[in-house]
Scaffold this active site. Sequence first.
Site, PDB file in Angstrom:
ATOM      1  CE1 TYR A 174       0.998  -0.185   4.440  1.00 12.30           C
ATOM      2  CE2 TYR A 174      -0.104   1.928   4.368  1.00 12.30           C
ATOM      3  CZ  TYR A 174       0.713   1.038   5.015  1.00 12.30           C
ATOM      4  OH  TYR A 174       1.254   1.369   6.233  1.00 12.30           O
ATOM      5  CG  LEU A 176       7.970   2.756   5.049  1.00  9.32           C
ATOM      6  CD1 LEU A 176       7.659   1.503   4.247  1.00  9.32           C
ATOM      7  CD2 LEU A 176       6.688   3.517   5.341  1.00  9.32           C
ATOM      8  CE  LYS A 185       3.004   3.415   3.279  1.00  7.58           C
ATOM      9  NZ  LYS A 185       3.097   3.477   4.733  1.00  7.58           N
ATOM     10  CD  GLU A 208       9.480   1.753  10.645  1.00  6.03           C
ATOM     11  OE1 GLU A 208       9.257   2.724   9.927  1.00  6.03           O
ATOM     12  OE2 GLU A 208       9.330   0.574  10.254  1.00  6.03           O
ATOM     13  NE  ARG A 267       6.760   4.528   0.687  1.00  3.49           N
ATOM     14  CZ  ARG A 267       6.391   5.327   1.686  1.00  3.49           C
ATOM     15  NH1 ARG A 267       7.258   5.630   2.630  1.00  3.49           N
ATOM     16  NH2 ARG A 267       5.178   5.839   1.726  1.00  3.49           N
TER      17      ARG A 267
HETATM   18  N1  PDD Z   1       2.386   5.061   7.578  1.00  5.48           N
HETATM   19  N2  PDD Z   1       7.030   3.852   9.258  1.00  5.48           N
HETATM   20  C1  PDD Z   1       5.867   3.182   9.305  1.00  5.48           C
HETATM   21  C2  PDD Z   1       5.848   1.835   9.927  1.00  5.48           C
HETATM   22  C3  PDD Z   1       4.693   3.765   8.772  1.00  5.48           C
HETATM   23  O1  PDD Z   1       3.529   3.079   8.806  1.00  5.48           O
HETATM   24  C4  PDD Z   1       4.761   5.076   8.221  1.00  5.48           C
HETATM   25  C5  PDD Z   1       3.563   5.774   7.640  1.00  5.48           C
HETATM   26  C6  PDD Z   1       5.992   5.734   8.199  1.00  5.48           C
HETATM   27  C7  PDD Z   1       6.158   7.097   7.596  1.00  5.48           C
HETATM   28  O2  PDD Z   1       6.207   7.038   6.171  1.00  5.48           O
HETATM   29  P1  PDD Z   1       5.716   8.248   5.263  1.00  5.48           P
HETATM   30  O3  PDD Z   1       6.443   9.468   5.738  1.00  5.48           O
HETATM   31  O4  PDD Z   1       6.098   7.866   3.897  1.00  5.48           O
HETATM   32  O5  PDD Z   1       4.227   8.383   5.469  1.00  5.48           O
HETATM   33  C8  PDD Z   1       7.108   5.080   8.718  1.00  5.48           C
HETATM   34  C9  PDD Z   1       1.217   5.543   6.866  1.00  5.48           C
HETATM   35  C10 PDD Z   1       0.940   6.996   6.950  1.00  5.48           C
HETATM   36  C11 PDD Z   1       0.034   4.645   7.224  1.00  5.48           C
HETATM   37  O6  PDD Z   1       0.270   3.457   7.389  1.00  5.48           O
HETATM   38  O7  PDD Z   1      -1.113   5.115   7.271  1.00  5.48           O
END
Ligand code: PDD
Length: 287
Positions: free
Chosen positions: A35, A206, A150, A182, A54
């Site tokens: 996703y 991620l 992801k 993270e 990504r």
């Molecule tokens: N998640 N790490 C994890 C485990 C995450 O689920 C997310 C964001 C991030 C930050 O990534 P980004 O800056 O690309 O949004 C890091 C999204 C927002 C979600 O699962 O809804």
Amino acid sequence: MSEFNTVFLNGQWLPADQAQISVFDRGFLFGDGIYEVLPVYGHHLLRLDEHLSRLSNSLEEVGIRNPYSDNEWRELFCNLLLQNNAENCAIYLQVTRGSSGGRDHSIPTNIEPTVFACVNPLPILPEAVKENGVSAITREDIRWHRCHIKAITLLANVLLKEEGTAEGCNETLLVRDGKISEGASSNVFAVINGTLVTPPKGPELLPGITRDLVLELAEKQQGLSVEQRILSADELNNASEILITSSTRELYPVTNLDGQAVGSGKPGPVWQQLFAAYQAYKAQFQL
Ligand code: PDD
């Protein structure tokens, strides 16, 4: 229900409550899918190329065929925004391996990916977060070792996040072998002796798009000292500031960690500087 009701499913535009997938979809049965979440400011898709890159990497890592070219994705997202008359929102996109009409761990050969996309409202930053920051707890990172993908398989993240929620916290920060990876749904930064430190990209985290944008703003625009290096849990405990980033939360200050105040216990100067820089960056796209 969201104010945005039209969703995209396998080439069709449908009201959300009429969109249906097979009960044998491998996304449903195995969490076998990928996703993305893309923030939209005005009508501008923030860092679209980075999100598409990504997405393509994640699909390739798990051997799901990318069903569209970058241009086709772009067109799909623009249509999705038009169909929902949406601006300032978040696009959710999911590609699963699809259904072969049964349940089998082995991956079938002829299978068409399921593609789903919808629009969600972007959460508004609560004043209380700006004033006081948020709390977080730390927990052992029990996830697999391919967290750079992801994947929709988020049960460990969900349960870890829930442990934080149960303690009134906004986030759970994850520790593997004494090192910070993270957050359960965010990337982590800490201010250590005046330097903004974040763990390097790799299989344990991620590669967050917001993380990269914040690094860029911090280093190139704000002239802050920045390091991408291993961040130990001990260092995090003694950090003067902790920040978390994600596409939906942007940049939050963590002011309490495991029940102890972080620095002064209030959002610190580095968060304030980067938050202002982030808002200014966004403002160029807002209508
Ligand atoms: N998640 N790490 C994890 C485990 C995450 O689920 C997310 C964001 C991030 C930050 O990534 P980004 O800056 O690309 O949004 C890091 C999204 C927002 C979600 O699962 O809804």
